[in-house]
Design an enzyme around this catalytic site. Structure first.
Site, mmCIF file in Angstrom:
data_model
loop_
_atom_site.group_PDB
_atom_site.id
_atom_site.type_symbol
_atom_site.label_atom_id
_atom_site.label_comp_id
_atom_site.label_asym_id
_atom_site.label_seq_id
_atom_site.Cartn_x
_atom_site.Cartn_y
_atom_site.Cartn_z
ATOM 1 N N LYS A 10 0.783 -1.177 0.094
ATOM 2 C CA LYS A 10 0.004 -0.063 0.004
ATOM 3 C C LYS A 10 0.811 1.504 0.042
ATOM 4 O O LYS A 10 2.217 1.094 0.124
ATOM 5 C CB LYS A 10 -0.911 0.012 1.180
ATOM 6 C CG LYS A 10 -2.036 -1.136 1.274
ATOM 7 C CD LYS A 10 -2.698 -0.989 2.435
ATOM 8 C CE LYS A 10 -3.748 -2.400 2.432
ATOM 9 N NZ LYS A 10 -4.457 -2.498 3.601
ATOM 10 N N TYR A 50 -12.634 -2.655 -3.246
ATOM 11 C CA TYR A 50 -13.265 -2.633 -1.806
ATOM 12 C C TYR A 50 -14.589 -2.609 -1.641
ATOM 13 O O TYR A 50 -15.190 -2.141 -0.486
ATOM 14 C CB TYR A 50 -12.498 -1.241 -0.897
ATOM 15 C CG TYR A 50 -10.951 -1.833 -0.566
ATOM 16 C CD1 TYR A 50 -10.553 -2.653 0.093
ATOM 17 C CD2 TYR A 50 -10.189 -0.985 -1.073
ATOM 18 C CE1 TYR A 50 -9.185 -2.867 0.610
ATOM 19 C CE2 TYR A 50 -8.714 -1.003 -0.801
ATOM 20 C CZ TYR A 50 -8.315 -2.028 -0.052
ATOM 21 O OH TYR A 50 -6.791 -2.147 0.106
ATOM 22 N N ASN A 114 -1.631 -0.085 6.957
ATOM 23 C CA ASN A 114 -1.079 -1.496 7.605
ATOM 24 C C ASN A 114 -0.272 -2.062 6.391
ATOM 25 O O ASN A 114 -0.178 -3.149 6.487
ATOM 26 C CB ASN A 114 -2.065 -2.261 8.159
ATOM 27 C CG ASN A 114 -3.212 -2.727 7.296
ATOM 28 O OD1 ASN A 114 -3.296 -2.272 5.904
ATOM 29 N ND2 ASN A 114 -4.260 -3.482 7.601
ATOM 30 N N HIS A 117 -1.751 -5.930 1.623
ATOM 31 C CA HIS A 117 -3.132 -6.538 1.573
ATOM 32 C C HIS A 117 -2.799 -7.693 0.970
ATOM 33 O O HIS A 117 -1.819 -7.998 -0.006
ATOM 34 C CB HIS A 117 -4.005 -5.788 0.614
ATOM 35 C CG HIS A 117 -5.180 -6.564 -0.068
ATOM 36 N ND1 HIS A 117 -6.276 -6.726 0.629
ATOM 37 C CD2 HIS A 117 -5.410 -7.302 -1.128
ATOM 38 C CE1 HIS A 117 -7.190 -7.188 0.064
ATOM 39 N NE2 HIS A 117 -6.754 -7.888 -1.102
ATOM 40 N N GLU A 128 -9.206 -11.051 -7.468
ATOM 41 C CA GLU A 128 -8.570 -9.928 -7.465
ATOM 42 C C GLU A 128 -7.456 -9.813 -8.450
ATOM 43 O O GLU A 128 -7.264 -8.814 -9.200
ATOM 44 C CB GLU A 128 -7.974 -9.877 -5.942
ATOM 45 C CG GLU A 128 -8.831 -9.525 -4.836
ATOM 46 C CD GLU A 128 -8.210 -9.456 -3.748
ATOM 47 O OE1 GLU A 128 -8.980 -8.683 -2.683
ATOM 48 O OE2 GLU A 128 -7.417 -10.231 -3.236
#
Length: 139
Positions: A10, A50, A114, A117, A128
């Site tokens: 990320k 998402y 965080n 993913h 995905e």
């Protein structure tokens, strides 16, 4: 039998220069990088990725976060690729549940940012990968 999993490093981890370290950890575990790209995604693309979280209180900040700058995404392949990558990532909450030695346990302080993913199961991984890499051959 080998499997594939989608991964994302990320924007917070890219900004902090952690891409090499994160990929090193994955390769040291035995995950093979079979697709890799750096891109900045649009709001629309993030919303599609998402979609399951739409309406939740963290949805809007998540969309803003993941679109704020470049991220690195790709596909790992190995035996137990999904579980192995999720183990390396660590639990979502980096302070209260992620183990030291995991990416989140070692490099993160807040759940919203965080670093990584990972697909939660093989079925999600296939979806995905198809979304992020439409021409990639699935196994």
């Amino acid at each position: 039998m080998t499997e594939q999993t989608f991964f994302m490093i990320k924007p917070d981890a890219v900004e902090r220069g952690l891409v090499g370290e994160i990929l090193r950890r994955a390769e040291n575990k035995g995950l093979q990088i079979v697709a890799l790209d750096m891109r900045t995604i649009t709001r629309e693309f993030a919303e599609a990725h998402y979609a399951e979280h739409q309406g939740k209180d963290f949805y809007e900040p998540l969309i803003e976060f993941v679109t704020r700058g470049p991220l690195v995404c790709g596909v790992f392949e190995s035996v137990n690729a999904v579980a192995a990558w999720r183990q390396i990532c660590g639990e979502t909450d980096p302070v209260h549940s992620a183990q030291p030695g995991s990416i989140r346990g070692d490099y993160c302080l807040i759940t919203r940012e965080n670093a990584v993913h990972g697909s939660d199961c093989a079925e999600t991984a296939r979806a995905e990968i198809s979304n992020w890499f439409p021409d990639f051959p699935l196994k």
